[in-house]
Design a protein around this motif. Sequence first.
Motif, PDB file in Angstrom:
ATOM      1  N   THR A  27      33.041  48.320  33.585  1.00 48.72           N
ATOM      2  CA  THR A  27      32.477  47.041  34.017  1.00 48.72           C
ATOM      3  C   THR A  27      32.464  46.947  35.536  1.00 48.72           C
ATOM      4  N   TRP A  28      33.576  47.295  36.159  1.00 50.44           N
ATOM      5  CA  TRP A  28      33.656  47.282  37.622  1.00 50.44           C
ATOM      6  C   TRP A  28      32.637  48.250  38.241  1.00 50.44           C
ATOM      7  N   SER A  32      29.503  47.135  40.729  1.00 48.39           N
ATOM      8  CA  SER A  32      29.472  47.645  42.095  1.00 48.39           C
ATOM      9  C   SER A  32      28.061  47.694  42.670  1.00 48.39           C
ATOM     10  N   LEU A 113      37.592  41.028  38.914  1.00 47.86           N
ATOM     11  CA  LEU A 113      36.806  42.246  39.111  1.00 47.86           C
ATOM     12  C   LEU A 113      35.850  42.097  40.293  1.00 47.86           C
ATOM     13  N   TYR A 114      35.341  40.875  40.471  1.00 48.52           N
ATOM     14  CA  TYR A 114      34.430  40.631  41.577  1.00 48.52           C
ATOM     15  C   TYR A 114      35.151  40.659  42.927  1.00 48.52           C
ATOM     16  N   LEU A 116      37.396  42.953  43.623  1.00 46.47           N
ATOM     17  CA  LEU A 116      37.655  44.350  43.946  1.00 46.47           C
ATOM     18  C   LEU A 116      36.538  44.896  44.824  1.00 46.47           C
ATOM     19  N   ALA A 142      27.409  46.840  33.156  1.00 45.21           N
ATOM     20  CA  ALA A 142      28.570  45.958  33.285  1.00 45.21           C
ATOM     21  C   ALA A 142      28.660  45.001  32.100  1.00 45.21           C
TER      22      ALA A 142
END
Length: 205
Positions: A27-28, A32, A113-114, A116, A142
């Motif tokens: 997902t990450w 990205s 996650l956002y 990161l 994602a």
Amino acid sequence: MASFKSEPFLWIHLSGIVAFPIFLVITWFGLSTSDRLPTLGLELLLMVVIGILPIFLMQWSRPFEIFSLLVLAMKPDKISYQQRQILSLFKMPKQRILSAATAVAMVGILYGLYQLPPLTMIELPILSQLLDQFHILGLFIACAAFVGANLFLQVPISVVGVLLSNEQEFVKITPYPTEKITQDFTLAGFQVDHIIAIDPVSPQK
């Protein structure tokens, strides 16, 4: 009669939690490609609607029927008396509370996650350039991965709720009606009479 906590299917689906972090990483990876600030609100909403809501609603209304493995699911009339008692546990009110709490937690995890750093800030220039050119594809990846992350968290959490049930109270639980299993649970896979080496107990009426 053996303890219901020794039921192999419970532990098989509990072990599915190991896939949860893998799907989060994917997902990450997909996120990205995000523009982050300009589209943050829209993407968060999309991820919640596609990634969290369907699995939450499934567990809330028609919980995943755990007597299955990969693409195979036991026919409702082949599920044993004790296994149908276990299904009754999955329909207890506390299971809905667990599902709701898990869904809220996943919203927080998604937001995390956002926070990161995207791959564009990591020394992977070729990969980063490719992802920048395929933002929609990355977002699709994602979303799909986040559905998997939710599934492999919601189901194991529901199993934990069942395993925490009292053994003495379990023996008094009425088994779930065979004719209502298909209606009230989500069955995944082709229905078979028996899953070899997983369900050694013969059905009881």
